[in-house]
Each structure stands twice: as C-alpha cells, then as structure tokens.
Design a protein around this motif. Structure first.
Motif, PDB file in Angstrom:
ATOM      1  N   SER A 316       0.856  -1.189   0.000  1.00  0.00           N
ATOM      2  CA  SER A 316       0.000   0.000   0.000  1.00  0.00           C
ATOM      3  C   SER A 316       0.883   1.226   0.000  1.00  0.00           C
ATOM      4  CB  SER A 316      -0.923   0.006   1.222  1.00  0.00           C
ATOM      5  OG  SER A 316      -1.707   1.184   1.252  1.00  0.00           O
ATOM      6  N   ARG A 317       0.687   2.072  -1.016  1.00  0.00           N
ATOM      7  CA  ARG A 317       1.475   3.305  -1.160  1.00  0.00           C
ATOM      8  C   ARG A 317       2.973   3.012  -1.166  1.00  0.00           C
ATOM      9  NH1 ARG A 317      -1.242   6.973   3.401  1.00  0.00           N
ATOM     10  NH2 ARG A 317      -1.008   4.996   4.501  1.00  0.00           N
ATOM     11  N   GLY A 318       3.347   1.898  -1.841  1.00  0.00           N
ATOM     12  CA  GLY A 318       4.741   1.521  -1.994  1.00  0.00           C
ATOM     13  C   GLY A 318       5.361   0.858  -0.781  1.00  0.00           C
ATOM     14  N   LYS A 319       4.570   0.615   0.268  1.00  0.00           N
ATOM     15  CA  LYS A 319       5.095   0.029   1.504  1.00  0.00           C
ATOM     16  C   LYS A 319       4.544  -1.378   1.664  1.00  0.00           C
ATOM     17  CE  LYS A 319       5.060   0.651   6.511  1.00  0.00           C
ATOM     18  NZ  LYS A 319       4.546   1.481   7.620  1.00  0.00           N
ATOM     19  N   ARG A 347      -4.115  -6.316  -3.455  1.00  0.00           N
ATOM     20  CA  ARG A 347      -4.103  -4.844  -3.412  1.00  0.00           C
ATOM     21  C   ARG A 347      -5.291  -4.313  -2.615  1.00  0.00           C
ATOM     22  NH1 ARG A 347      -2.800  -3.829  -9.852  1.00  0.00           N
ATOM     23  NH2 ARG A 347      -0.577  -4.388  -9.778  1.00  0.00           N
ATOM     24  N   ILE A 351      -5.169  -2.285   1.069  1.00  0.00           N
ATOM     25  CA  ILE A 351      -5.817  -1.009   1.413  1.00  0.00           C
ATOM     26  C   ILE A 351      -6.570  -1.140   2.731  1.00  0.00           C
ATOM     27  CG2 ILE A 351      -7.589   0.630   0.679  1.00  0.00           C
ATOM     28  CD1 ILE A 351      -6.852  -0.001  -2.204  1.00  0.00           C
ATOM     29  N   ASP A 354      -4.036  -1.308   5.561  1.00  0.00           N
ATOM     30  CA  ASP A 354      -3.469   0.025   5.804  1.00  0.00           C
ATOM     31  C   ASP A 354      -4.480   0.927   6.498  1.00  0.00           C
ATOM     32  OD1 ASP A 354      -1.564   1.985   5.766  1.00  0.00           O
ATOM     33  OD2 ASP A 354      -1.946   2.608   3.708  1.00  0.00           O
ATOM     34  N   ASN A 358      -4.162   2.505  10.248  1.00  0.00           N
ATOM     35  CA  ASN A 358      -4.307   3.949  10.471  1.00  0.00           C
ATOM     36  C   ASN A 358      -5.455   4.237  11.423  1.00  0.00           C
ATOM     37  OD1 ASN A 358      -2.198   4.487   8.721  1.00  0.00           O
ATOM     38  ND2 ASN A 358      -3.533   4.666   6.934  1.00  0.00           N
TER      39      ASN A 358
END
Length: 876
Positions: A316-319, A347, A351, A354, A358
């Motif tokens: 996610s977001r390159g991580k 993918r 998300i 992630d 968060n």
C-alpha cells in the motif's frame, strides 16, 4: 468418373442413414453421443473399419485426434496428432478437397514428402474437410484394413455420408466452442464479482480478521484452493505474523493447520511468504521447490498434504505490509490469470490493512486527547458542510445541526450586510418552534443591537442574559419567546466584512466562553462558504442574465427595422431629433407619442445609442403583445414554482436591462393592477420576482411609447395618474408620415435601394407620376405601410425603373367629397382645432400638445372642445 448426381447411386437403406445423421446431430451435444447415435446404422452401409475426426485447435500447426471409433474387429492404431505440413490430412485441411487413398503403401512410396499417418493395419482410407461458413474446423476420415476399399469413382455414398457427418461434427464443435467461451466468460465474471465483493466488504468492515474470513470463502470458490493465509509484517520485531488462517472445510476435516494464528514466522529465505515480501513479486511454490526446502515449517506444510502454493505481497502506497498466501493439495499449477487476480485481491486487502492500521493509530490518539478530537471532528464536519453546500440556507441548517450536538442552541442564523441601506438583513435562519422573532428577511439596525456591535467592532460577543442598557434596540428580541442569551461572531473574508454568525436560546446562561471560542473557530470557514455562496449566486444570476440577453438579442436579429439610419429632413422631424439629442445623455424617463408605424422604436433606440448606457443592452417589450397573466412575469421574472409551468427561475426584462435601457411599447395597455409595481420600480429602482420575497435592485432607464392619449385615460380612471406623471417627464410626439412630405422621396429611395439589393435587382429611377401618387396618398400606416408597399413594388419590378402599383393607391385613397363653403366662424374654428388635434395624436397638454400649437392654455382649449362638441370618441 463419379456420378453427376451422387444421390442416384445410393442404395435405399442409405437414405435412412442420411436422414438419421441430422436428427442425431440435433439431439447430441458432444461427439461421443453423436457417434454413438449414428454408427449402428452407419456401419451397415459404409465400407470402413473405423471413423476418425481430426480437429485443429487454437491455431496450432497440427490436427488433434478428437475421436476415433472402431467399426469392425480389425485393430487400428492412430496417432494423437498429425502435422499440417507433410501429411495427407494436412493436405485435405489446406486444400479443402477430399482425398481417396486406394493403396496406403503405394501412396506412401509415390509421395515421399508425406509422413505416414497410420500403421500397417490401414491399407486404404479417404479424408474429407470439415468446414462451416468458410471456417476450417478439421478433417473427417474413413479407414479400412483392406486395400482398394475407397475409389474416387465410387465415392457417392461416402461423399454424402461425409457431408452429413461433417455438418453434424461442425455443429457440435461450434457448440463446444460456444460452451468454452461461456465458461471463460463466467470465470471472468466470477473474478470481477470477487473484486467487487472485496471492494464492497472493504467499505463496510474495519476488522481485518472478520474481513479476511469473508474474503477467504470467495477465494476458495474462485481459485479452487484448499486454504488461504494472511501474514502481516511487524516493524518492531522485523518478522511476519500469521495473522489469519482460513483452511478449506475439506482440509480442516483432514488435518490441523501447520501453524496457528498469531505464530511468528522465522526469517527464512525458503519460506514463500518471505520471498514474496522482500522481492515485492509473486512467488509460486511448486511441489519440487517445496521438497528442496530445508525449512522445518515447509516440511510441516508438506506433511499436511500441501502440494503447491502462491504468495503475493500486500503493498500500500509503496510500503509492504504482509502477504496473501493460497495453497492447494494437488499438483495444479497457478495460471498467469490466477496470479494476476490474486495480486488484485491482495491490493484490495492491502488497502483495508493500511486503513485498519491507520484507524487503530487514530483511535489511540483519540483516547489520549478526547476533547481535541471532538473539536477536530467538528471542524472537519463543518469543513465538509462548507464544501458540500453552496446554498446559504442549507449551510446554516447543516452547521446548526452540528452545533446542537455540542451546545444548547434553539436558533442559528446568518445576517449579511447591505451597504446601500447600511443595515444587516437576516438572510437565512434556523429556528425552533419556541423562537418567535427574527425571521429570514428581517432587518437588523447597526445602532443599538448586538449584531451591529459585532459587525462594526469585528469582535465576538457573548450575551448570557439581556442587556437593555447597552443595547437599547434589542428589547424587541428579548421579549416573551425571544432571545435571552446568544453568541455572535463576525464573518470576515479577505479583509471584507460580510456579516455575522449567531446562535441564540430562549434561556439565560445557555452559553459559555467555550461555546463562543468554538463558534469563533468556525467563523473563518463559514465566512469563506458565505463568500463562495454569494459569488455562486451572483455568477448564476449573471449567467442566467447573459443567457437571457443572448436569447433576447438573437430574437432582435430578426427585427424588420434597420436601426443604423434615421431618415428625415422635414422641419418637424428635425425638431424631434434635436429633442432626442438633448434628452439622450440624461437618465430621464422619455414618453414617445405617435401613431402606429411612425418609428417610435427607432427613436427609442436612438436615445439609447446616444446615452452613456450604449455599451449595455436595450431590452424591448410590447405590453400589448403579452397576455395579462404573464405580463408581470415577463417584466419582473419569476421563481421556480411561482405558477403552473414555472419549472425554473427566470429573469425578467428589468433584470435583463440592468445598467441599460428598457423600451416599453404600448404602455397604455398595461393593466391597472400591475401599474403600482411598475411605478415602484420607476421610482425606487427595486422590485421582487413573482413568487419571491427577496428585493432586487436594478439601474434601468425606461423609455415608453404609446399611440393612445394617456391623459384621457387618466381622466377615465383607466390609467394611474401618478404613473402617468412619472412617465411623462419628457414627452416626444413623432409626426405621422402625411405631415412629413419632404421625407417621402428619401424614404422611397432608401426602401427601393434596400429591397433591390436584397432581391438582386438594380433600381435606378422612380417615375415622377409614381412619386406624385405616393405623395398624394395619406398613409394611415405611416412608415411601416410605406416600407411594405415599396417591398411589394420591388417584387413586381422587372427593369431598372420602379414599378409602383398605382391602382392600389387609388383604391386606398378615400373618396373626395365636394367642397362646401364655410358658412360660420364657429365651423372654421372647429375644423382648425380638429386638424391640430389629429396632428398631435389628440395630445392636448405638454410642450408639443395641441394647446401649445394653437397658442392657448390647456384649460382654454378643453373648454372650447367641450363647447364645440369635439372629443376623440366622437371622432373615432
């Protein structure tokens, strides 16, 4: 040579076989059942030991043996596939012609370029192409263990049978192809449905474990796998954790999982999950790779019966966040399409992971600062309301609903400053049923009111109870059912004071300093929203105005008048032009008198073009051409729903003419009930749209025109006296064409040239007798009648000389009556007064009226008219 009509060479029992083949093809959905249905009767009439079907699949360079049926005891062995390049079947498929091989051994010796298709047990054979709609599907063949069983000269029966069989085989092959396409389409739909279900699940669930359990059921169905696992990476421990395991129910019944949920996976390069996690690429673990691994965990996986697996990273977001693993208990490889679908699912899950992480951090921060979180959430909701609403009423309703959760308010509203009146006006408000004052549209003075103090000082104000000594004008709002306590903050954006935002309650001590601070925190956002809403309303109003002006000006393009020139050299007309030149630069109201067709509209346009309002629009309205019920809407506009058929707001002519000129033709036809509203807009320059309570201000110059005697209408109570005085500031009387004989030749020449150019005719001269006839005619329709008459004459003209239909003028000229001598002075005086009254269109008073022309007072002339029995009604 074969027979020209193969059907004549067939035996009677062969016809039944030919009829059975299409029937069997219609009932069969695969080659096996088709051949089973036709072969019993087929073997009785066809000379063969076996029947074969070769199919070309996926544009490959060989024919695949799809079906072979042994019909006799002779054993025939066939290859699984044959080449298209160097075989007899390839030749039939390429050339689309049947092939009869009477002696297979001799054929092989004679054609060394062909590779043998059959073993020594096949001595003769024949092959036929299978083609439908020019699409090559394959080859149909008959083989025999005896030589010379198939001769091209005796091919009638086999040819008919082959064609029928080929048609049935082609139908079944096409049916199978359609089934494969439908199955592939169904798999694709299932994959899309999986992605959609995962996406929908992500929007409704934040618990990853529960979410993954739901997703795993879909993965088991789509991928035909035996287990799924989700591992998450811990940055502190630098290890992967088996977060969730979902074995297939069949696998769960057979054995326990190799690891338990929550197990920390060792840092081992042989683990598929670590290989995928660190490379950020999918890793497919075949059974051979798993056997070669020295990892104890991999060996435990093999001991549970796992044969293959595929791990893809969660990014996610390159991580990288973890991996999604899928395993099978059979040696079925993962196709590229399955790996691609697994990546897409990963993918989506990444998300969700992630977002969940968060959310977890956000909840921890929320627990640490509860009050700050509430304020931030409130500011976020206010910001969303500011972004979402361009309507002020909806904005205040939304914000007041948010404020009710934090403070005991009963009313919330916005008061905006109106600089022209120097007061505040309640633009919108949101009130409870107990709050009985301050409604939308109410005016709030700046002096002696809390709202005025907040607006002028730019400082927030908290009133815990009424303060009549400080705010003397606020006593009305603190009466029974009114405001007892309130909070007010100024609304300022980009240094511009817009108004105030306030909340109120019917209870004292309802608000605290914390409430005032919170209200002050959102004032900046609300001010921006108010400014945006006002700008949006102004833009919408300007856009609607421009649209209406565009439509109006498009209609004006079709006007029959030419406004570029005003033609006239007569003294009476020059006097009118001099008066136009005098009054045009001023903003005074002009009332134009004149008969129909004298050019009142041209004079109105000349006044507009010579004024400072020329850059703006000249808007016209014929008051007699609009139905009485629609005239108010046409003049002042209407709101949506103001009357039946009002499906959208519409700007009126006064709004369209803002900063320009409004020409009201036939002003004498305006109904009495509408005249007060017209008088108000003339005096105050303000009005309300039909169906609206909002006052609008305009800057419009009015030029009116009429062919009626307004003073006479006033005397008969058919026209308001005050409106007449307001219109009759500067009256102009346009003389009729019969009083402008000097202008007639110029007008005739102009119209003849105008219509000649339009019709492609060159008119050079006008006969003298024709001009005299035109001059002697009285022209009751004035210039409009003259223009139409010259246009008709131009149409009839065939040469360079204008051909005027003089007979029409003679028919229209009133019959002359024999002159009678004037017997008395009284009769002479009466005739003279009537002639002057006709010239002034029965206008008695004013600088251009009949009284001024006769050199007497208006009252003296009216007395003489009464004495001599002169009135317009009798004249008509």
């Amino acid at each position: 040579m074969p027979s020209q009509n193969p059907s004549k060479d067939l035996r009677p029992e062969s016809y039944q076989v030919l009829l059975d083949i299409p029937e069997a093809a219609a009932k069969s959905r695969d080659l096996e059942s088709f051949m089973t249905a036709v072969l019993p009767s087929f073997s009785q009439v066809a000379p063969c030991d076996g029947l074969l079907i070769l199919v070309q699949e996926a544009t490959q360079p060989f024919l695949h043996l799809r079906l072979f049926r042994q019909l006799t005891a002779h054993q025939v062995v066939l290859p699984a596939s044959v080449s298209l390049e160097d075989t007899s079947a390839g030749w039939v498929w390429t050339n689309q012609q049947p092939l009869f091989v009477e002696d297979a051994v001799q054929e092989h010796l004679s054609r060394k370029e062909w590779q043998p298709m059959f073993g020594k047990e096949v001595q003769s054979y024949c092959l036929f192409p299978v083609t439908v709609a020019e699409e090559r599907l394959g080859v149909l063949g008959f083989v025999s263990a005896e030589a010379f069983r198939y001769r091209e000269t005796e091919s009638a029966l086999l040819g008919c049978l082959a064609r029928q069989l080929a048609l049935g085989v082609a139908n079944i092959l096409i049916f199978e192809r359609c089934n494969r396409i439908e199955q592939e389409h169904a798999r694709h739909l299932n994959q899309l449905q999986l992605l959609l279900d995962v996406s929908n699940a992500l929007t409704s669930r934040l618990e990853i474990r529960e979410l993954f359990a739901l997703i795993a059921t879909w993965i088991h169905r789509i991928f035909e796998c035996d287990g799924t696992a989700l591992t998450l990476y811990d940055e502190d421990k630098k290890m992967l954790c088996a977060y969730a395991l979902e074995p297939h129910p069949d696998l769960a019944r057979k054995a326990s999982p190799p690891v338990e949920e929550g197990t920390w996976l060792p840092l081992d390069e042989d683990l598929p999950g670590y290989a995928a996690f660190f490379s950020l690429e999918p890793y497919v673990a075949t059974y051979e790779k798993l056997k070669e691994s020295a990892s104890p965990l991999v060996q435990q996986v093999l001991a549970r019966g796992i044969r293959t697996g595929c791990a893809v990273p969660l990014v996610s977001r390159g991580k990288p966040l973890g991996t999604l693993d899928i395993v099978r208990m059979r040696d079925k490889e993962f196709t590229p399409a399955e790996i691609s679908l697994q990546i897409q699912v990963a993918r989506q899950i990444a998300i969700a992971v992630d977002n969940a992480l968060n959310f977890k951090r956000a909840r921890q921060a929320e627990q640490e600062a509860e009050r700050e979180r509430d304020h931030l959430r409130f500011l976020l909701e206010v910001n969303n309301a500011v972004v979402a609403h361009l309507d002020l009423h909806e904005l205040v309703c939304s914000i007041s609903n948010l404020l009710r959760n934090l403070m005991p308010l009963e009313a919330a509203g916005i008061a905006l400053f109106e600089p022209e009146q120097n007061h505040l006006r309640m633009f919108v408000s949101n009130l409870s049923t107990q709050f009985k004052v301050l409604r939308a549209g109410d005016v709030i003075q700046l002096e002696g009111t809390p709202a005025g103090y907040v607006f002028r000082s730019g400082e927030p104000l908290l009133l815990k109870r009424p303060d009549p000594e400080r705010f003397s004008r606020d006593s009305l709002h603190t009466a029974v059912g009114g405001r007892k306590s309130s909070c007010m903050v100024p609304l300022t954006s980009h240094g511009r004071k817009l108004g105030i935002l306030g909340i109120a309650s019917t209870q004292e001590l309802a608000f605290t300093e914390a409430h005032l601070e919170l209200l002050n925190m959102i004032s900046g956002q609300v001010a921006i929203a108010v400014e945006n809403a006002l700008a949006y309303q102004e833009i919408e109003a300007l856009k609607n105005k421009v649209t209406q002006e565009k439509l109006y000006l498009e209609e004006e393009l079709h006007s029959v008048w030419n406004f570029e020139q005003i033609i006239g050299v007569s003294p009476s007309f020059k006097r009118i032009l001099k008066q136009v030149e005098t009054v045009a630069p001023l903003d005074s109201t002009v009332l134009i008198y004149g008969e129909t067709g004298t050019g009142k509209e041209i004079i109105a346009r000349a006044i507009h073009n010579l004024s400072q309002r020329r850059p703006h629009t000249l808007v016209k309205l014929n008051c007699a051409a609009i139905p009485t019920g629609l005239l108010e809407s046409e003049l002042f506009g209407h709101e949506k729903g103001a009357f039946t058929g009002a499906i959208a707001p519409r700007a009126g002519r006064f709004e369209l003419a803002h900063r320009g000129t409004l020409f009201l033709d036939e002003i004498g036809e305006i109904p009495l009930e509408l005249q007060p509203k017209l008088l108000r807009v003339l005096q105050e320059q303000e009005f309300e749209r039909l169906g609206s309570t909002r006052t609008q201000r305009v800057n419009v110059r009015v030029v009116a025109a009429t062919n009626r005697d307004l003073a006479h209408l006033v005397e008969q109570n058919q026209f308001r006296r005050d409106l007449y005085y307001r219109l009759n500031v500067f009256p102009l009387t346009i003389p009729p064409l019969r009083e402008r004989p000097e202008d007639l030749p110029l007008l005739v020449s102009y119209f003849a040239s105008k219509f000649g150019k339009r019709m492609g005719k060159r008119i050079e001269t006008i006969p003298t007798e024709s001009m005299q006839a035109l001059a002697s005619y009285h022209w009751p329709g004035n210039i409009r009648e003259l223009e139409n008459f010259i246009e008709r004459a131009t149409i009839l003209t065939t040469g360079p000389q204008l051909e005027i239909p003089l007979a029409e003028l003679k028919c229209k000229t009133p019959a002359e009556t024999p002159a009678t001598p004037v017997s008395t002075l009284e009769a002479t005086e009466r005739e003279h007064i009537l002639r002057v009254l006709r010239q002034t269109n029965w206008v008695v008073g004013g600088p251009t009226g009949a009284a001024a022309r006769l050199g007497m007072k208006r009252t003296t002339l009216q007395s003489k008219m009464q004495k001599l029995g002169i009135s317009k009604r009798i004249e008509n």
